[in-house]
Design a protein around this motif. Sequence first.
Motif, PDB file in Angstrom:
ATOM      1  N   ALA A 410       0.844  -1.194   0.000  1.00  0.00           N
ATOM      2  CA  ALA A 410       0.000   0.000   0.000  1.00  0.00           C
ATOM      3  C   ALA A 410       0.875   1.237   0.000  1.00  0.00           C
ATOM      4  CB  ALA A 410      -0.931   0.008   1.221  1.00  0.00           C
ATOM      5  N   PHE A 411       0.287   2.340  -0.437  1.00  0.00           N
ATOM      6  CA  PHE A 411       1.009   3.602  -0.405  1.00  0.00           C
ATOM      7  C   PHE A 411       0.898   4.224   0.988  1.00  0.00           C
ATOM      8  CE2 PHE A 411       0.557   3.394  -5.040  1.00  0.00           C
ATOM      9  CZ  PHE A 411       1.850   3.750  -5.416  1.00  0.00           C
ATOM     10  N   ARG A 412       2.051   4.629   1.529  1.00  0.00           N
ATOM     11  CA  ARG A 412       2.083   5.313   2.811  1.00  0.00           C
ATOM     12  C   ARG A 412       2.543   6.751   2.568  1.00  0.00           C
ATOM     13  NH1 ARG A 412       1.876   3.158   7.706  1.00  0.00           N
ATOM     14  NH2 ARG A 412       2.444   1.085   6.912  1.00  0.00           N
ATOM     15  N   SER A 413       1.765   7.705   3.038  1.00  0.00           N
ATOM     16  CA  SER A 413       2.047   9.113   2.783  1.00  0.00           C
ATOM     17  C   SER A 413       3.098   9.649   3.743  1.00  0.00           C
ATOM     18  CB  SER A 413       0.770   9.948   2.921  1.00  0.00           C
ATOM     19  OG  SER A 413      -0.201   9.552   1.983  1.00  0.00           O
ATOM     20  N   ALA A 414       4.050  10.391   3.193  1.00  0.00           N
ATOM     21  CA  ALA A 414       4.983  11.145   4.032  1.00  0.00           C
ATOM     22  C   ALA A 414       4.281  12.424   4.483  1.00  0.00           C
ATOM     23  CB  ALA A 414       6.234  11.476   3.239  1.00  0.00           C
ATOM     24  N   LEU A 415       4.848  13.087   5.495  1.00  0.00           N
ATOM     25  CA  LEU A 415       4.264  14.349   5.931  1.00  0.00           C
ATOM     26  C   LEU A 415       4.252  15.334   4.774  1.00  0.00           C
ATOM     27  CD1 LEU A 415       5.948  14.812   9.434  1.00  0.00           C
ATOM     28  CD2 LEU A 415       3.526  14.349   8.982  1.00  0.00           C
ATOM     29  N   PRO A 416       3.121  15.952   4.495  1.00  0.00           N
ATOM     30  CA  PRO A 416       3.086  16.933   3.397  1.00  0.00           C
ATOM     31  C   PRO A 416       3.909  18.163   3.736  1.00  0.00           C
ATOM     32  CG  PRO A 416       1.016  16.957   4.597  1.00  0.00           C
ATOM     33  CD  PRO A 416       1.813  15.804   5.145  1.00  0.00           C
ATOM     34  N   VAL A 417       4.470  18.792   2.717  1.00  0.00           N
ATOM     35  CA  VAL A 417       5.293  19.986   2.879  1.00  0.00           C
ATOM     36  C   VAL A 417       4.610  21.142   2.171  1.00  0.00           C
ATOM     37  CG1 VAL A 417       7.519  21.067   2.337  1.00  0.00           C
ATOM     38  CG2 VAL A 417       7.429  18.663   3.045  1.00  0.00           C
ATOM     39  N   THR A 418       4.422  22.239   2.892  1.00  0.00           N
ATOM     40  CA  THR A 418       3.912  23.463   2.278  1.00  0.00           C
ATOM     41  C   THR A 418       5.104  24.330   1.907  1.00  0.00           C
ATOM     42  OG1 THR A 418       1.877  23.376   3.567  1.00  0.00           O
ATOM     43  CG2 THR A 418       2.484  25.505   2.618  1.00  0.00           C
ATOM     44  N   GLN A 419       5.122  24.797   0.677  1.00  0.00           N
ATOM     45  CA  GLN A 419       6.270  25.560   0.181  1.00  0.00           C
ATOM     46  C   GLN A 419       5.814  26.920  -0.342  1.00  0.00           C
ATOM     47  OE1 GLN A 419       8.612  24.697  -3.689  1.00  0.00           O
ATOM     48  NE2 GLN A 419       9.850  23.771  -2.068  1.00  0.00           N
ATOM     49  N   TRP A 420       6.504  27.961   0.138  1.00  0.00           N
ATOM     50  CA  TRP A 420       6.259  29.318  -0.368  1.00  0.00           C
ATOM     51  C   TRP A 420       7.473  29.754  -1.173  1.00  0.00           C
ATOM     52  CZ3 TRP A 420       7.725  34.443   2.080  1.00  0.00           C
ATOM     53  CH2 TRP A 420       7.170  35.519   1.363  1.00  0.00           C
ATOM     54  N   VAL A 421       7.237  30.192  -2.403  1.00  0.00           N
ATOM     55  CA  VAL A 421       8.304  30.652  -3.290  1.00  0.00           C
ATOM     56  C   VAL A 421       8.040  32.118  -3.615  1.00  0.00           C
ATOM     57  CG1 VAL A 421       9.471  30.303  -5.500  1.00  0.00           C
ATOM     58  CG2 VAL A 421       8.492  28.337  -4.281  1.00  0.00           C
ATOM     59  N   HIS A 422       9.001  32.953  -3.325  1.00  0.00           N
ATOM     60  CA  HIS A 422       8.855  34.395  -3.543  1.00  0.00           C
ATOM     61  C   HIS A 422      10.064  34.924  -4.297  1.00  0.00           C
ATOM     62  CE1 HIS A 422       7.917  38.633  -2.701  1.00  0.00           C
ATOM     63  NE2 HIS A 422       9.181  38.779  -2.347  1.00  0.00           N
ATOM     64  N   THR A 423       9.829  35.785  -5.277  1.00  0.00           N
ATOM     65  CA  THR A 423      10.895  36.446  -6.026  1.00  0.00           C
ATOM     66  C   THR A 423      10.826  37.942  -5.734  1.00  0.00           C
ATOM     67  OG1 THR A 423      10.783  34.791  -7.791  1.00  0.00           O
ATOM     68  CG2 THR A 423      11.880  36.886  -8.299  1.00  0.00           C
ATOM     69  N   ALA A 424      11.970  38.498  -5.318  1.00  0.00           N
ATOM     70  CA  ALA A 424      12.014  39.920  -4.998  1.00  0.00           C
ATOM     71  C   ALA A 424      11.745  40.727  -6.256  1.00  0.00           C
ATOM     72  CB  ALA A 424      13.369  40.292  -4.410  1.00  0.00           C
ATOM     73  N   PRO A 425      10.904  41.752  -6.161  1.00  0.00           N
ATOM     74  CA  PRO A 425      10.564  42.530  -7.357  1.00  0.00           C
ATOM     75  C   PRO A 425      11.776  43.245  -7.923  1.00  0.00           C
ATOM     76  CG  PRO A 425       9.702  43.571  -5.366  1.00  0.00           C
ATOM     77  CD  PRO A 425      10.225  42.233  -4.958  1.00  0.00           C
ATOM     78  N   THR A 426      11.789  43.385  -9.241  1.00  0.00           N
ATOM     79  CA  THR A 426      12.862  44.107  -9.931  1.00  0.00           C
ATOM     80  C   THR A 426      12.403  45.520 -10.248  1.00  0.00           C
ATOM     81  OG1 THR A 426      12.084  43.287 -12.057  1.00  0.00           O
ATOM     82  CG2 THR A 426      13.808  42.016 -10.944  1.00  0.00           C
ATOM     83  N   ASP A 427      13.354  46.387 -10.495  1.00  0.00           N
ATOM     84  CA  ASP A 427      13.054  47.771 -10.859  1.00  0.00           C
ATOM     85  C   ASP A 427      12.403  47.787 -12.237  1.00  0.00           C
ATOM     86  OD1 ASP A 427      12.962  50.445 -11.403  1.00  0.00           O
ATOM     87  OD2 ASP A 427      14.978  50.876 -10.642  1.00  0.00           O
ATOM     88  N   SER A 428      11.192  48.299 -12.328  1.00  0.00           N
ATOM     89  CA  SER A 428      10.452  48.265 -13.596  1.00  0.00           C
ATOM     90  C   SER A 428      10.806  49.422 -14.527  1.00  0.00           C
ATOM     91  CB  SER A 428       8.941  48.311 -13.306  1.00  0.00           C
ATOM     92  OG  SER A 428       8.603  49.484 -12.589  1.00  0.00           O
ATOM     93  N   ARG A 429      11.651  50.340 -14.074  1.00  0.00           N
ATOM     94  CA  ARG A 429      11.998  51.493 -14.924  1.00  0.00           C
ATOM     95  C   ARG A 429      12.879  51.084 -16.087  1.00  0.00           C
ATOM     96  NH1 ARG A 429      14.488  55.432 -10.607  1.00  0.00           N
ATOM     97  NH2 ARG A 429      15.295  53.457  -9.909  1.00  0.00           N
TER      98      ARG A 429
END
Length: 429
Positions: A410-429
Amino acid sequence: MTVVGIGEDGWDGLADAAREALAGADVVLGGARQLALVAGRVRATEAWPRDLAAAAAALPDTHAGRRLVVLASGDPMHYGVGGTLTRALGPSRVRVLPAPSSISLACARLGWPVEEVTVVSTLGRPYAAIGPELRADARVLVLTGDEDGADRVHRLVTERNLAAELTVLERLGGPHERVHVHQAGPAALPRHDRLAIVAVRCAPGERRAGAGQVPGLPDETFTTDGVLTKQEVRAITLAALAPAPGELLWDVGAGSGGITTEWLRADRRCRVVAIEPRADRAAHVRANAERLAGVVASPAGPAGPAAMPAAAGARAGSGAAAGRLRLVEGRAPDVLAGLPTPDAVFVGGGASIPGVIDACLAALPPGGRLVVNAVTIETEAVLVDWHRRAGGRLRRIAISHAEPVGSFTAFRSALPVTQWVHTAPTDSR
Protein backbone atom coordinates in the motif's frame (compact mmCIF):
# COMPACT_ATOMS: atom_id res chain seq x y z
CA MET A 1 51.01 44.79 -21.49
CA THR A 2 51.43 41.49 -23.26
CA VAL A 3 51.03 38.07 -21.67
CA VAL A 4 53.08 35.38 -23.40
CA GLY A 5 52.38 31.71 -22.91
CA ILE A 6 55.51 29.59 -22.95
CA GLY A 7 55.95 25.83 -22.93
CA GLU A 8 58.66 23.48 -21.73
CA ASP A 9 60.37 23.90 -25.11
CA GLY A 10 61.17 27.49 -24.10
CA TRP A 11 62.32 30.11 -26.62
CA ASP A 12 62.46 27.62 -29.48
CA GLY A 13 58.74 26.93 -29.18
CA LEU A 14 57.64 30.57 -29.26
CA ALA A 15 55.96 32.12 -32.29
CA ASP A 16 57.47 35.23 -33.89
CA ALA A 17 54.93 37.58 -32.25
CA ALA A 18 55.81 36.26 -28.80
CA ARG A 19 59.56 36.58 -29.44
CA GLU A 20 59.14 40.14 -30.68
CA ALA A 21 57.13 41.11 -27.60
CA LEU A 22 59.78 39.66 -25.29
CA ALA A 23 62.66 41.24 -27.16
CA GLY A 24 61.00 44.66 -27.03
CA ALA A 25 59.98 44.54 -23.39
CA ASP A 26 61.57 46.81 -20.78
CA VAL A 27 60.68 44.30 -18.08
CA VAL A 28 59.58 40.65 -18.22
CA LEU A 29 57.67 39.36 -15.19
CA GLY A 30 57.06 35.72 -14.36
CA GLY A 31 57.74 32.82 -12.09
CA ALA A 32 61.26 31.49 -11.67
CA ARG A 33 60.44 28.51 -13.87
CA GLN A 34 59.24 30.64 -16.81
CA LEU A 35 61.98 33.28 -16.48
CA ALA A 36 64.65 30.59 -16.67
CA LEU A 37 63.34 29.62 -20.12
CA VAL A 38 64.14 33.08 -21.56
CA ALA A 39 67.37 33.76 -19.65
CA GLY A 40 69.79 35.80 -21.78
CA ARG A 41 67.08 36.66 -24.33
CA VAL A 42 65.45 39.68 -22.60
CA ARG A 43 66.61 42.97 -21.08
CA ALA A 44 65.38 42.68 -17.50
CA THR A 45 63.30 40.24 -15.46
CA GLU A 46 61.33 40.40 -12.25
CA ALA A 47 59.80 37.53 -10.27
CA TRP A 48 56.18 37.83 -9.20
CA PRO A 49 55.68 38.54 -5.50
CA ARG A 50 53.70 36.10 -3.39
CA ASP A 51 50.50 38.18 -3.54
CA LEU A 52 49.95 37.92 -7.28
CA ALA A 53 46.49 39.52 -7.39
CA ALA A 54 47.59 42.63 -5.49
CA ALA A 55 50.72 43.00 -7.61
CA ALA A 56 48.70 42.68 -10.82
CA ALA A 57 46.33 45.48 -9.84
CA ALA A 58 49.27 47.75 -8.94
CA LEU A 59 51.20 47.27 -12.20
CA PRO A 60 50.05 50.56 -13.82
CA ASP A 61 51.59 52.41 -10.86
CA THR A 62 54.64 50.27 -10.12
CA HIS A 63 55.68 49.98 -13.79
CA ALA A 64 54.31 53.20 -15.29
CA GLY A 65 55.73 54.06 -18.72
CA ARG A 66 57.48 50.71 -19.19
CA ARG A 67 56.68 48.06 -21.77
CA LEU A 68 55.73 44.94 -19.84
CA VAL A 69 55.58 41.29 -20.82
CA VAL A 70 54.27 38.70 -18.41
CA LEU A 71 55.32 35.08 -18.89
CA ALA A 72 52.90 32.26 -18.11
CA SER A 73 52.89 28.52 -18.60
CA GLY A 74 51.00 27.33 -21.68
CA ASP A 75 47.65 29.06 -22.13
CA PRO A 76 47.58 32.05 -19.72
CA MET A 77 43.77 32.14 -19.81
CA HIS A 78 43.33 28.57 -18.55
CA TYR A 79 43.86 28.58 -14.77
CA GLY A 80 46.62 31.12 -15.45
CA VAL A 81 47.77 34.65 -14.77
CA GLY A 82 45.95 35.95 -17.85
CA GLY A 83 42.63 35.80 -16.02
CA THR A 84 44.09 37.58 -12.99
CA LEU A 85 45.46 40.41 -15.14
CA THR A 86 42.34 40.92 -17.26
CA ARG A 87 40.17 41.06 -14.15
CA ALA A 88 42.48 43.58 -12.51
CA LEU A 89 43.18 45.82 -15.52
CA GLY A 90 40.44 45.13 -18.05
CA PRO A 91 40.74 43.06 -21.24
CA SER A 92 41.44 46.09 -23.44
CA ARG A 93 44.75 46.69 -21.63
CA VAL A 94 46.05 43.12 -21.84
CA ARG A 95 47.20 41.36 -25.01
CA VAL A 96 47.44 37.57 -24.65
CA LEU A 97 49.59 35.31 -26.86
CA PRO A 98 48.84 31.75 -25.74
CA ALA A 99 50.87 28.60 -26.23
CA PRO A 100 49.36 25.09 -26.21
CA SER A 101 47.96 24.41 -22.74
CA SER A 102 49.07 21.46 -20.66
CA ILE A 103 45.50 20.15 -21.04
CA SER A 104 45.78 20.14 -24.84
CA LEU A 105 49.20 18.47 -24.68
CA ALA A 106 47.97 15.83 -22.23
CA CYS A 107 44.94 15.01 -24.40
CA ALA A 108 47.24 14.77 -27.43
CA ARG A 109 49.46 12.24 -25.62
CA LEU A 110 46.51 10.23 -24.34
CA GLY A 111 44.38 10.35 -27.48
CA TRP A 112 41.47 11.87 -25.54
CA PRO A 113 39.16 14.42 -27.23
CA VAL A 114 39.40 17.59 -25.12
CA GLU A 115 35.63 18.13 -25.12
CA GLU A 116 35.09 14.71 -23.50
CA VAL A 117 37.41 15.38 -20.56
CA THR A 118 36.70 16.90 -17.14
CA VAL A 119 39.46 19.15 -15.79
CA VAL A 120 39.97 19.74 -12.07
CA SER A 121 42.68 22.00 -10.68
CA THR A 122 44.01 21.38 -7.15
CA LEU A 123 46.26 24.46 -7.17
CA GLY A 124 44.94 26.39 -4.20
CA ARG A 125 41.89 24.10 -4.07
CA PRO A 126 41.10 20.95 -2.08
CA TYR A 127 41.70 17.52 -3.60
CA ALA A 128 38.16 16.68 -2.48
CA ALA A 129 36.95 18.57 -5.57
CA ILE A 130 38.01 15.55 -7.65
CA GLY A 131 35.68 13.15 -5.83
CA PRO A 132 32.37 13.98 -7.55
CA GLU A 133 34.02 13.60 -10.97
CA LEU A 134 35.14 10.03 -10.31
CA ARG A 135 32.59 7.63 -11.70
CA ALA A 136 32.53 4.62 -13.98
CA ASP A 137 33.85 5.34 -17.49
CA ALA A 138 34.97 8.90 -16.57
CA ARG A 139 38.05 10.62 -17.95
CA VAL A 140 39.47 13.28 -15.62
CA LEU A 141 42.58 15.44 -15.87
CA VAL A 142 43.84 16.71 -12.51
CA LEU A 143 46.23 19.65 -12.35
CA THR A 144 48.43 19.08 -9.32
CA GLY A 145 50.68 21.37 -7.34
CA ASP A 146 52.21 18.75 -5.03
CA GLU A 147 54.86 16.10 -5.51
CA ASP A 148 52.52 13.50 -4.00
CA GLY A 149 49.52 14.71 -6.03
CA ALA A 150 49.22 11.49 -8.04
CA ASP A 151 49.03 9.38 -4.88
CA ARG A 152 46.44 11.70 -3.36
CA VAL A 153 44.31 11.30 -6.49
CA HIS A 154 44.95 7.56 -6.38
CA ARG A 155 43.64 7.35 -2.80
CA LEU A 156 40.41 9.06 -3.83
CA VAL A 157 40.00 6.51 -6.65
CA THR A 158 40.60 3.49 -4.40
CA GLU A 159 38.31 4.86 -1.65
CA ARG A 160 35.49 4.68 -4.21
CA ASN A 161 36.42 1.11 -5.22
CA LEU A 162 36.88 2.14 -8.83
CA ALA A 163 39.03 0.26 -11.30
CA ALA A 164 41.12 2.91 -13.03
CA GLU A 165 44.30 3.67 -14.91
CA LEU A 166 46.26 6.71 -13.75
CA THR A 167 48.76 8.39 -16.06
CA VAL A 168 51.19 10.94 -14.64
CA LEU A 169 52.37 13.46 -17.23
CA GLU A 170 55.30 15.74 -16.38
CA ARG A 171 57.10 18.57 -18.20
CA LEU A 172 54.94 18.14 -21.31
CA GLY A 173 56.24 19.52 -24.58
CA GLY A 174 59.88 19.80 -23.54
CA PRO A 175 63.07 17.71 -23.58
CA HIS A 176 62.40 16.41 -20.04
CA GLU A 177 58.88 15.18 -20.71
CA ARG A 178 57.91 12.07 -18.73
CA VAL A 179 54.77 9.92 -18.91
CA HIS A 180 54.15 7.07 -16.45
CA VAL A 181 51.13 4.75 -16.35
CA HIS A 182 49.86 3.11 -13.14
CA GLN A 183 46.94 0.83 -12.31
CA ALA A 184 44.85 1.66 -9.25
CA GLY A 185 45.67 -0.73 -6.45
CA PRO A 186 47.01 -1.04 -2.90
CA ALA A 187 50.50 0.30 -3.60
CA ALA A 188 51.22 4.02 -3.27
CA LEU A 189 52.12 5.96 -6.41
CA PRO A 190 55.62 7.48 -6.62
CA ARG A 191 56.35 11.18 -6.24
CA HIS A 192 56.71 13.34 -9.32
CA ASP A 193 57.37 16.85 -10.58
CA ARG A 194 55.31 19.32 -8.50
CA LEU A 195 53.44 20.77 -11.49
CA ALA A 196 52.11 17.65 -13.20
CA ILE A 197 48.89 16.34 -14.68
CA VAL A 198 47.30 13.15 -13.39
CA ALA A 199 44.97 11.59 -15.95
CA VAL A 200 42.38 9.22 -14.51
CA ARG A 201 40.61 6.78 -16.82
CA CYS A 202 37.92 4.94 -14.87
CA ALA A 203 36.83 1.58 -16.20
CA PRO A 204 33.18 0.96 -17.18
CA GLY A 205 31.14 -0.46 -14.37
CA GLU A 206 28.10 -0.04 -12.16
CA ARG A 207 26.77 3.46 -11.61
CA ARG A 208 27.26 4.27 -7.94
CA ALA A 209 24.89 6.16 -5.65
CA GLY A 210 25.55 9.87 -5.61
CA ALA A 211 26.79 10.00 -9.20
CA GLY A 212 23.71 11.66 -10.66
CA GLN A 213 24.13 15.20 -11.94
CA VAL A 214 20.60 16.54 -11.35
CA PRO A 215 19.14 17.43 -7.93
CA GLY A 216 17.50 14.67 -5.95
CA LEU A 217 20.26 12.39 -4.65
CA PRO A 218 18.96 9.37 -2.69
CA ASP A 219 18.45 10.11 1.00
CA GLU A 220 20.74 7.25 1.99
CA THR A 221 23.62 8.97 0.22
CA PHE A 222 23.81 11.60 2.96
CA THR A 223 25.30 11.52 6.44
CA THR A 224 22.37 12.58 8.61
CA ASP A 225 20.59 12.26 11.94
CA GLY A 226 17.30 12.32 10.05
CA VAL A 227 16.97 16.10 9.70
CA LEU A 228 17.21 16.18 5.91
CA THR A 229 14.99 17.57 3.16
CA LYS A 230 13.83 14.34 1.55
CA GLN A 231 14.72 13.41 -2.01
CA GLU A 232 11.58 14.38 -3.93
CA VAL A 233 10.99 17.57 -1.95
CA ARG A 234 14.67 18.44 -2.29
CA ALA A 235 14.47 18.17 -6.08
CA ILE A 236 11.39 20.41 -6.18
CA THR A 237 13.05 22.88 -3.81
CA LEU A 238 16.21 23.11 -5.92
CA ALA A 239 14.08 23.72 -9.01
CA ALA A 240 12.45 26.66 -7.20
CA LEU A 241 15.80 28.02 -5.98
CA ALA A 242 17.15 27.79 -9.56
CA PRO A 243 20.94 27.86 -8.91
CA ALA A 244 23.03 29.57 -11.59
CA PRO A 245 26.85 29.65 -11.95
CA GLY A 246 28.49 31.88 -9.35
CA GLU A 247 25.35 32.50 -7.30
CA LEU A 248 25.30 32.55 -3.51
CA LEU A 249 22.71 30.71 -1.40
CA TRP A 250 21.85 31.25 2.23
CA ASP A 251 20.74 27.90 3.66
CA VAL A 252 19.00 28.95 6.87
CA GLY A 253 18.52 26.04 9.25
CA ALA A 254 20.71 23.81 7.12
CA GLY A 255 20.12 20.58 9.07
CA SER A 256 22.26 17.88 7.46
CA GLY A 257 23.01 20.04 4.43
CA GLY A 258 20.96 18.36 1.72
CA ILE A 259 20.04 21.64 0.02
CA THR A 260 23.55 23.06 0.56
CA THR A 261 25.18 20.02 -1.03
CA GLU A 262 22.88 19.91 -4.06
CA TRP A 263 23.29 23.68 -4.66
CA LEU A 264 27.09 23.27 -4.63
CA ARG A 265 26.84 20.35 -7.07
CA ALA A 266 24.85 22.46 -9.54
CA ASP A 267 27.99 24.30 -10.71
CA ARG A 268 31.62 24.59 -9.57
CA ARG A 269 31.14 28.33 -9.05
CA CYS A 270 28.04 28.13 -6.84
CA ARG A 271 28.57 29.18 -3.21
CA VAL A 272 26.70 28.73 0.06
CA VAL A 273 26.55 30.25 3.51
CA ALA A 274 24.99 27.52 5.65
CA ILE A 275 23.49 28.62 8.98
CA GLU A 276 22.99 25.85 11.52
CA PRO A 277 22.83 26.24 15.33
CA ARG A 278 23.78 22.65 16.24
CA ALA A 279 27.43 21.64 16.00
CA ASP A 280 26.64 17.97 15.26
CA ARG A 281 24.48 18.91 12.29
CA ALA A 282 27.03 21.45 11.10
CA ALA A 283 29.47 18.52 11.03
CA HIS A 284 27.03 16.64 8.79
CA VAL A 285 26.81 19.64 6.45
CA ARG A 286 30.60 19.70 6.25
CA ALA A 287 30.90 15.94 5.62
CA ASN A 288 28.19 15.82 2.94
CA ALA A 289 29.51 18.86 1.08
CA GLU A 290 33.02 17.40 0.97
CA ARG A 291 32.06 13.85 0.00
CA LEU A 292 29.25 14.59 -2.46
CA ALA A 293 30.14 18.06 -3.82
CA GLY A 294 33.92 18.06 -3.37
CA VAL A 295 33.78 21.30 -1.37
CA VAL A 296 35.70 21.84 1.87
CA ALA A 297 33.95 24.22 4.25
CA SER A 298 35.61 27.30 5.68
CA PRO A 299 35.79 27.20 9.50
CA ALA A 300 32.52 27.90 11.27
CA GLY A 301 32.34 31.26 12.94
CA PRO A 302 30.44 34.49 13.35
CA ALA A 303 29.05 36.39 10.41
CA GLY A 304 31.19 38.88 8.55
CA PRO A 305 31.46 40.27 5.04
CA ALA A 306 35.12 39.33 4.61
CA ALA A 307 34.55 35.62 5.09
CA MET A 308 33.55 34.82 1.49
CA PRO A 309 34.62 36.22 -1.87
CA ALA A 310 32.31 38.73 -3.50
CA ALA A 311 29.95 37.37 -6.12
CA ALA A 312 31.56 39.36 -8.93
CA GLY A 313 34.93 37.76 -8.29
CA ALA A 314 33.47 34.30 -8.12
CA ARG A 315 31.56 34.70 -11.36
CA ALA A 316 34.68 35.89 -13.09
CA GLY A 317 36.29 32.53 -12.34
CA SER A 318 38.70 33.66 -9.63
CA GLY A 319 40.10 31.48 -6.90
CA ALA A 320 36.80 31.68 -5.03
CA ALA A 321 36.42 27.90 -5.34
CA ALA A 322 38.45 27.53 -2.16
CA GLY A 323 35.80 29.52 -0.25
CA ARG A 324 32.62 28.10 -1.76
CA LEU A 325 31.08 26.96 1.53
CA ARG A 326 31.03 28.85 4.79
CA LEU A 327 29.42 27.41 7.91
CA VAL A 328 27.93 29.77 10.46
CA GLU A 329 27.01 28.08 13.73
CA GLY A 330 24.25 30.17 15.23
CA ARG A 331 20.58 31.03 15.11
CA ALA A 332 18.77 33.17 12.59
CA PRO A 333 17.94 36.00 12.46
CA ASP A 334 20.73 37.04 14.86
CA VAL A 335 23.62 35.74 12.71
CA LEU A 336 22.32 36.97 9.36
CA ALA A 337 23.54 40.54 9.75
CA GLY A 338 26.76 41.20 7.84
CA LEU A 339 26.58 38.15 5.58
CA PRO A 340 27.25 38.72 1.86
CA THR A 341 24.16 39.44 -0.23
CA PRO A 342 22.52 36.19 -1.37
CA ASP A 343 21.08 35.47 -4.78
CA ALA A 344 18.70 32.96 -3.20
CA VAL A 345 17.65 31.99 0.31
CA PHE A 346 16.25 28.68 1.54
CA VAL A 347 14.65 28.49 4.96
CA GLY A 348 14.34 24.87 5.97
CA GLY A 349 14.18 25.44 9.70
CA GLY A 350 13.21 28.33 11.94
CA ALA A 351 10.71 30.00 9.60
CA SER A 352 8.27 30.50 12.49
CA ILE A 353 10.87 32.37 14.58
CA PRO A 354 9.96 36.07 14.57
CA GLY A 355 12.18 38.10 12.25
CA VAL A 356 13.66 35.23 10.21
CA ILE A 357 11.60 35.66 7.05
CA ASP A 358 11.68 39.45 7.42
CA ALA A 359 15.51 39.41 7.51
CA CYS A 360 15.73 37.05 4.54
CA LEU A 361 13.40 39.16 2.43
CA ALA A 362 15.31 42.32 3.34
CA ALA A 363 18.59 40.71 2.21
CA LEU A 364 17.37 39.72 -1.25
CA PRO A 365 18.48 41.81 -4.24
CA PRO A 366 16.01 42.51 -7.07
CA GLY A 367 15.19 39.18 -8.68
CA GLY A 368 16.48 37.19 -5.70
CA ARG A 369 14.55 34.05 -4.73
CA LEU A 370 13.24 32.97 -1.33
CA VAL A 371 11.97 29.43 -0.79
CA VAL A 372 10.53 28.38 2.58
CA ASN A 373 9.37 24.86 3.45
CA ALA A 374 6.96 24.09 6.29
CA VAL A 375 5.76 20.83 7.82
CA THR A 376 3.97 22.00 10.96
CA ILE A 377 0.60 23.77 11.04
CA GLU A 378 2.15 26.69 12.90
CA THR A 379 4.80 27.33 10.25
CA GLU A 380 2.30 26.74 7.48
CA ALA A 381 0.13 29.51 8.95
CA VAL A 382 3.15 31.85 8.81
CA LEU A 383 3.65 31.06 5.11
CA VAL A 384 -0.03 31.54 4.31
CA ASP A 385 0.15 34.98 5.92
CA TRP A 386 3.29 35.94 3.99
CA HIS A 387 1.74 34.73 0.76
CA ARG A 388 -1.30 36.91 1.41
CA ARG A 389 0.91 39.94 2.11
CA ALA A 390 3.71 39.53 -0.44
CA GLY A 391 2.36 37.23 -3.13
CA GLY A 392 4.49 34.54 -4.75
CA ARG A 393 3.56 30.89 -5.10
CA LEU A 394 2.17 28.67 -2.37
CA ARG A 395 1.96 24.94 -2.93
CA ARG A 396 1.65 21.71 -1.02
CA ILE A 397 3.90 18.78 -1.84
CA ALA A 398 2.53 15.36 -0.91
CA ILE A 399 4.60 12.23 -1.60
CA SER A 400 3.55 8.62 -1.03
CA HIS A 401 5.75 5.53 -1.16
CA ALA A 402 4.70 1.93 -1.67
CA GLU A 403 5.36 -0.14 1.45
CA PRO A 404 4.43 -3.65 2.54
CA VAL A 405 1.23 -4.12 4.54
CA GLY A 406 1.31 -7.74 5.61
CA SER A 407 1.49 -9.77 2.42
CA PHE A 408 0.18 -6.84 0.38
CA THR A 409 1.48 -3.43 -0.66
CA ALA A 410 0.00 0.00 0.00
CA PHE A 411 1.01 3.60 -0.40
CA ARG A 412 2.08 5.31 2.81
CA SER A 413 2.05 9.11 2.78
CA ALA A 414 4.98 11.15 4.03
CA LEU A 415 4.26 14.35 5.93
CA PRO A 416 3.09 16.93 3.40
CA VAL A 417 5.29 19.99 2.88
CA THR A 418 3.91 23.46 2.28
CA GLN A 419 6.27 25.56 0.18
CA TRP A 420 6.26 29.32 -0.37
CA VAL A 421 8.30 30.65 -3.29
CA HIS A 422 8.86 34.40 -3.54
CA THR A 423 10.89 36.45 -6.03
CA ALA A 424 12.01 39.92 -5.00
CA PRO A 425 10.56 42.53 -7.36
CA THR A 426 12.86 44.11 -9.93
CA ASP A 427 13.05 47.77 -10.86
CA SER A 428 10.45 48.26 -13.60
CA ARG A 429 12.00 51.49 -14.92
